[in-house]
Scaffold this motif. Structure first.
Motif, mmCIF file in Angstrom:
data_model
loop_
_atom_site.group_PDB
_atom_site.id
_atom_site.type_symbol
_atom_site.label_atom_id
_atom_site.label_comp_id
_atom_site.label_asym_id
_atom_site.label_seq_id
_atom_site.Cartn_x
_atom_site.Cartn_y
_atom_site.Cartn_z
ATOM 1 N N ASP A 166 7.993 26.402 -17.273
ATOM 2 C CA ASP A 166 7.839 26.450 -18.731
ATOM 3 C C ASP A 166 7.129 25.196 -19.242
ATOM 4 O O ASP A 166 6.249 25.275 -20.110
ATOM 5 N N LEU B 46 5.502 15.932 -22.858
ATOM 6 C CA LEU B 46 5.593 16.982 -21.850
ATOM 7 C C LEU B 46 5.509 16.414 -20.440
ATOM 8 O O LEU B 46 6.230 16.842 -19.536
ATOM 9 N N ASP C 218 3.447 25.450 -18.393
ATOM 10 C CA ASP C 218 2.750 26.367 -19.314
ATOM 11 C C ASP C 218 2.475 25.684 -20.653
ATOM 12 O O ASP C 218 1.381 25.788 -21.217
ATOM 13 N N LYS C 219 3.497 24.962 -21.175
ATOM 14 C CA LYS C 219 3.304 24.262 -22.448
ATOM 15 C C LYS C 219 2.246 23.181 -22.329
ATOM 16 O O LYS C 219 1.442 22.976 -23.230
ATOM 17 N N THR D 191 -1.210 24.821 -22.362
ATOM 18 C CA THR D 191 -1.568 25.264 -23.718
ATOM 19 C C THR D 191 -1.936 24.079 -24.600
ATOM 20 O O THR D 191 -2.908 24.117 -25.352
ATOM 21 N N THR D 192 -1.160 22.998 -24.494
ATOM 22 C CA THR D 192 -1.428 21.809 -25.312
ATOM 23 C C THR D 192 -2.772 21.199 -24.970
ATOM 24 O O THR D 192 -3.539 20.799 -25.852
#
Length: 460
Positions: A111, A67, A114-115, A118-119
């Motif tokens: 996006d 990411l 956000d990922k 969360t990760t």
């Protein structure tokens, strides 16, 4: 049972055996004062350990890295597009289009953020849970060691410690200067570990009728051409091409705006025009397979002149050794061209090497010259594409309509081969007709059934 209790029991048995009573049986009732071994606790420890191994996988550990790499790439692309928008002087003709592209890139960046959040949250929760489980296992193992009355575990641990000391002593006595550890390639990027999902995905302006072609950037551009992109579509029988189309930026090639065409010839196909979808741009020159010959052609984009060098007489061309898979062959792909950090290569096959892949370095002089050559054990018809990174040849194969796999490598520095790579490329179209690596941005440029895509290579 302790040794003292065992001795008492054996003494009782000896006494009874030495004083038999005629007509009667002697019975001894033995009682073990030790508590039973808690087998259920050991089972719980084993189950917990398996759960830890399953939860902490290498894929989860590298998710954050993927990411972050994706975010860095998108931020760099956004910066380039904003800079391009600031420099544009076209009377606001394309301003709205450029702003729309920037809006889409901002949405992709959000996006990714956000990922990433969360990760990180999931990893923190997983770390807390694993710490608690490890602490519980440590206490349980300490309890179970109390049942080791014969000191088997402690003695084994001591034996292992002594063995380690002996090994260290032997190594010190026989110490010599260790040889350098071989590494993949010779430019310091490290080992390739993954390929990201598609970063760019767009249909060319030619539409779906032209499914064979190539595109990318100049691997070693002349000053002023650093941001240019090139595109070649095989417009005759999906095999031949006679001109190169160039764009000033990524956004313009994705939208098909403002191209510049440079013709090798006015007709197609004819002498010195392009044959097959495999080619590469290096130092403002296009390297490709000349029409109906064994020749490597070099087309100078400035002078519009062609020079060439011939491959060995037993090299394949005109579909003798094309790229292929079980379902079909890719037409006129006998020669593949690749560029990496050190220059240009041509990948082909010869009858003297039994149809296996041969790699030759192409010296970028005028005319070009073939220099060092390497022979491999990789049969060319089992391969769908090849590319070079840091002097290492990588080969891909077709797994199914959704997946291409990087499965093979040949290191030209050490002459070592590997068939055990298992790096998957997620396809958005069925067939990858062209695939090449750009040493400037570490992206794979792909032409797949009339669509142009990029994928990012991740290194350890």
């Amino acid at each position: 049972m302790s040794q003292s209790n065992l001795f008492i029991v054996m003494s009782i048995i000896a006494v009874i055996s030495s004083q038999p009573v005629r007509g009667k049986d002697c019975v001894c009732e033995l009682q073990n004062s030790e508590s039973a071994f808690p087998e259920s606790k050991l089972s719980r420890v084993e189950i917990t350990a398996l759960e830890c191994i399953r939860n902490i996988s290498s894929e989860k550990m590298t998710e954050v890295d993927r990411l972050v790499l994706g975010l860095q790439h998108r931020l760099q692309q956004l910066n380039e597009n904003v800079s391009m928008l600031e420099k544009e002087d076209n009377g606001n003709l394309y301003g709205a289009v450029s702003l729309r592209i920037i809006q889409l890139e901002l949405a992709e960046i959000q996006d990714l953020l956000d990922k990433l959040g969360t990760t990180n949250t999931n990893n923190q929760q997983l770390s807390t849970e694993m710490a608690d489980q490890l602490r519980d296992m440590k206490y349980t193992i300490a309890e179970l060691e109390n049942f080791d009355h014969t000191m088997v575990v402690l003695k084994d641990q001591e034996n292992q410690r002594i063995k380690r000391h002996l090994k260290l002593c032997e190594e010190e006595l026989n110490a010599t200067s260790p040889p350098p550890t071989p590494t993949m390639g010779n430019c310091g990027l490290g080992q390739m570990v993954n390929v990201s999902g598609a970063k760019t995905y767009s249909l060319t302006v030619y539409g779906t009728s032209y499914s064979f072609g190539a595109w990318g950037r100049d691997a070693n551009p002349v000053p002023g051409d650093e941001n240019k992109y090139w595109l070649v579509v095989l417009s005759s029988s999906n095999v031949f091409g006679h001109f190169v189309r160039q764009y000033n930026s990524l956004s313009t090639i994705l939208l098909g705006i403002g191209p510049t065409d440079t013709h090798i010839s006015s007709s197609n196909p004819t002498t010195n025009t392009i044959q097959g979808p495999n080619m590469v741009m290096y130092e403002n020159a296009l390297y490709y397979n000349c029409y109906n010959t064994l020749n490597v052609c070099k087309f100078n984009m400035t002078t519009r002149t062609v020079t060439n060098v011939a491959l060995p007489n037993d090299a394949g061309f005109n579909n003798k050794f094309p790229f292929a898979h079980l379902a079909s062959a890719y037409s006129h792909t006998d020669m593949d061209f690749a560029a990496d950090e050190s220059g240009v290569y041509v990948i082909y096959a010869t009858t003297s090497n039994f149809g296996n892949v041969v790699i030759s370095k192409v010296e970028t002089s005028t005319p070009p010259v073939l220099s060092q050559t390497w022979s491999t054990t990789l049969h060319k018809k089992t391969v769908t594409n090849t590319f070079m990174v840091c002097g290492v040849l990588y080969a891909t194969r077709y797994l199914d309509k959704d997946t291409e796999e990087i499965f093979y490598s040949f290191d030209t520095k050490t002459n070592t081969e590997r068939y055990d790579w298992r790096i998957h490329i997620k396809k958005l179209q069925t067939n990858i007709k062209f695939l090449n690596y750009d040493p400037r941005d570490h992206l794979l440029y792909v032409y797949s059934d009339a669509y142009i895509l990029t994928y990012e290579i991740m290194f350890r």
